[in-house]
Design a protein around this motif. Structure first.
Motif, PDB file in Angstrom:
ATOM      1  N   VAL A 179       0.839  -1.205   0.000  1.00 62.23           N
ATOM      2  CA  VAL A 179       0.000   0.000   0.000  1.00 62.23           C
ATOM      3  C   VAL A 179       0.874   1.255   0.000  1.00 62.23           C
ATOM      4  O   VAL A 179       0.570   2.249  -0.666  1.00 62.23           O
ATOM      5  N   GLU A 180       1.989   1.178   0.718  1.00 61.64           N
ATOM      6  CA  GLU A 180       2.878   2.340   0.860  1.00 61.64           C
ATOM      7  C   GLU A 180       3.739   2.577  -0.383  1.00 61.64           C
ATOM      8  O   GLU A 180       4.266   3.673  -0.589  1.00 61.64           O
ATOM      9  N   LEU A 195       3.578   5.766  -2.653  1.00 61.72           N
ATOM     10  CA  LEU A 195       4.068   6.961  -1.945  1.00 61.72           C
ATOM     11  C   LEU A 195       5.591   6.979  -1.938  1.00 61.72           C
ATOM     12  O   LEU A 195       6.216   8.006  -2.209  1.00 61.72           O
ATOM     13  N   ALA A 203       4.471   8.196   4.011  1.00 65.68           N
ATOM     14  CA  ALA A 203       3.088   8.086   4.477  1.00 65.68           C
ATOM     15  C   ALA A 203       2.964   8.844   5.796  1.00 65.68           C
ATOM     16  O   ALA A 203       3.877   8.818   6.628  1.00 65.68           O
ATOM     17  N   GLN A 248      -1.406   6.465   8.256  1.00 64.22           N
ATOM     18  CA  GLN A 248      -2.108   6.524   6.953  1.00 64.22           C
ATOM     19  C   GLN A 248      -2.298   5.138   6.337  1.00 64.22           C
ATOM     20  O   GLN A 248      -3.395   4.791   5.890  1.00 64.22           O
ATOM     21  N   VAL A 249      -1.222   4.339   6.319  1.00 62.64           N
ATOM     22  CA  VAL A 249      -1.299   3.013   5.695  1.00 62.64           C
ATOM     23  C   VAL A 249      -2.266   2.120   6.474  1.00 62.64           C
ATOM     24  O   VAL A 249      -3.095   1.412   5.892  1.00 62.64           O
ATOM     25  N   MET A 298      -5.756   3.099   5.596  1.00 60.61           N
ATOM     26  CA  MET A 298      -6.150   2.621   4.266  1.00 60.61           C
ATOM     27  C   MET A 298      -6.525   1.139   4.321  1.00 60.61           C
ATOM     28  O   MET A 298      -7.503   0.709   3.716  1.00 60.61           O
ATOM     29  N   ALA A 354      -6.493  -0.390  -1.941  1.00 62.21           N
ATOM     30  CA  ALA A 354      -5.884   0.519  -0.956  1.00 62.21           C
ATOM     31  C   ALA A 354      -4.630   1.163  -1.548  1.00 62.21           C
ATOM     32  O   ALA A 354      -4.382   2.357  -1.377  1.00 62.21           O
ATOM     33  N   ARG A 355      -3.832   0.370  -2.278  1.00 57.73           N
ATOM     34  CA  ARG A 355      -2.610   0.892  -2.907  1.00 57.73           C
ATOM     35  C   ARG A 355      -2.962   1.947  -3.961  1.00 57.73           C
ATOM     36  O   ARG A 355      -2.336   2.996  -4.037  1.00 57.73           O
ATOM     37  N   ALA A 392      -3.845   5.210  -2.341  1.00 54.93           N
ATOM     38  CA  ALA A 392      -2.884   5.746  -1.362  1.00 54.93           C
ATOM     39  C   ALA A 392      -2.445   7.170  -1.680  1.00 54.93           C
ATOM     40  O   ALA A 392      -2.292   7.998  -0.784  1.00 54.93           O
ATOM     41  N   THR A 393      -2.247   7.489  -2.964  1.00 53.27           N
ATOM     42  CA  THR A 393      -1.774   8.827  -3.323  1.00 53.27           C
ATOM     43  C   THR A 393      -2.936   9.804  -3.531  1.00 53.27           C
ATOM     44  O   THR A 393      -2.721  10.933  -3.951  1.00 53.27           O
ATOM     45  N   ARG A 394      -4.163   9.346  -3.237  1.00 51.70           N
ATOM     46  CA  ARG A 394      -5.370  10.140  -3.502  1.00 51.70           C
ATOM     47  C   ARG A 394      -5.319  10.660  -4.943  1.00 51.70           C
ATOM     48  O   ARG A 394      -5.302  11.866  -5.196  1.00 51.70           O
TER      49      ARG A 394
END
Length: 243
Positions: free
Chosen positions: A109-110, A113, A120, A124-125, A128, A156-157, A160-162
Motif C-alpha cells: 500500500v505504501e 508513496l 506516508a 495513513q497506511v 487505508m 488501498a494501494r 494511497a496517493t489520492r
C-alpha cells in the motif's frame, strides 16, 4: 460554469500496424470523465475497451487526438514527466492484482508513496487497510491472502496517493461472487466517500450496475452512453444487442 473533467479524450484514434494490416482499435473517440464519478466501460471482446483505458492512462500512445488528465495533456510530455504524472495522479487496479510478492500488505500500500518520494503520514497506511477491511492483515504477504483480499490491498494501494482517477481493468475478473461484491462496494465507496473518479473496464453487467454511467464500445467507437444507475438486467440486454 464548466467544471474540469478528471480525464478527457478528444478525437482519440489508436491504430496498430501499418498499411493493409493496420487495425483501428479506437476510432475518433471523444469522452470526458467527471470528478467523483464511477463509469463502467463495456463492449464485446476486441471492441477497444482496454485500449481506451490504456490510452486514457498514458500507458499507450494515441495515433491521433489528445488525452488530458487533470487538465494536463499527455501527448507533449516526455517519458519522465508522463511517468511522474501517472505515479502522482493515476491509480491502477488490475485483474491480476499485481502486488509485489516479497512485500507485506502494508508495504504494498505504501509503495506508490515511496516511489513518489513521499512518506506516508503516521497511521495513513493502517487507515487505508482498515478502510478495505484488512487492518489485521498488514503484516501478511500476498501469498498468505485470498484473491479477494489481495484485490482489496490493490485498491488501498491505488487510493494511497489520492489520485485524480483510478483505472480498474476487469478488477473482479479473477474473483468469486462474494469477493467481487466486496471489491465493487469499495470502489463505489471511494467515489461516494472520497469523491474519487473511477473508470472500470468490465464484461460483467452485475459489476457495471455499481457505476453511475455505462459506456458501450463496439468496433472502437462509443455506441451508447448510459447515464444514471442502471440495473444489471438492462445492461445485460444492451450488451447482448452488441455481441
Amino acid at each position: 460554469m464548466h467544471t474540469r473533467q478528471a480525464v478527457e479524450l478528444h478525437g482519440v484514434t489508436r491504430r496498430y500496424g501499418t498499411g493493409e494490416r493496420a487495425v483501428t482499435a479506437l476510432d475518433r473517440v471523444s469522452v470526458g470523465f467527471a470528478p467523483a464519478s464511477f463509469t463502467a466501460v463495456m463492449g464485446p471482446s476486441g471492441s477497444g475497451k482496454s485500449t481506451l483505458l490504456h490510452c486514457a492512462a498514458g500507458l499507450d500512445e494515441v495515433s491521433d487526438g489528445s488525452v488530458l488528465v487533470d487538465g494536463v495533456e499527455l501527448g507533449p510530455l516526455r517519458q519522465k514527466a508522463r511517468t511522474r504524472l501517472r505515479r502522482d495522479r493515476i491509480g491502477f487496479v488490475f485483474q491480476a492484482f499485481n502486488l509485489v510478492g516479497a512485500l507485506t500488505a502494508a508495504q504494498n500500500v505504501e509503495l506508490p508513496l515511496r516511489l513518489a518520494g513521499r512518506r506516508a503520514a503516521p497511521g495513513q497506511v493502517e487507515a487505508m487497510l482498515a478502510e478495505v477491511g484488512l487492518a489485521d492483515r498488514a503484516g501478511h504477504r500476498p501469498g498468505e491472502l485470498s484473491g479477494g483480499q489481495q484485490q482489496r490491498v490493490a485498491i488501498a494501494r491505488a487510493l494511497a496517493t489520492r489520485p485524480v482517477v483510478v483505472f480498474a481493468d476487469e478488477p473482479t475478473g479473477a474473483l468469486d461472487a462474494a469477493a467481487s461484491r466486496e471489491v465493487l462496494r469499495l470502489l463505489r465507496a471511494a467515489v461516494d466517500r472520497h469523491a474519487q473518479t473511477v473508470v472500470m473496464v468490465t464484461h460483467d453487467p452485475l459489476a457495471a450496475a455499481y457505476a453511475d454511467r455505462v459506456l458501450f464500445l463496439a468496433d472502437g467507437v462509443i455506441v451508447e452512453d448510459l447515464h444514471g444507475p442502471s440495473g444489471a438486467g438492462q445492461i445485460a440486454t444492451r450488451m447482448a444487442a452488441l455481441s
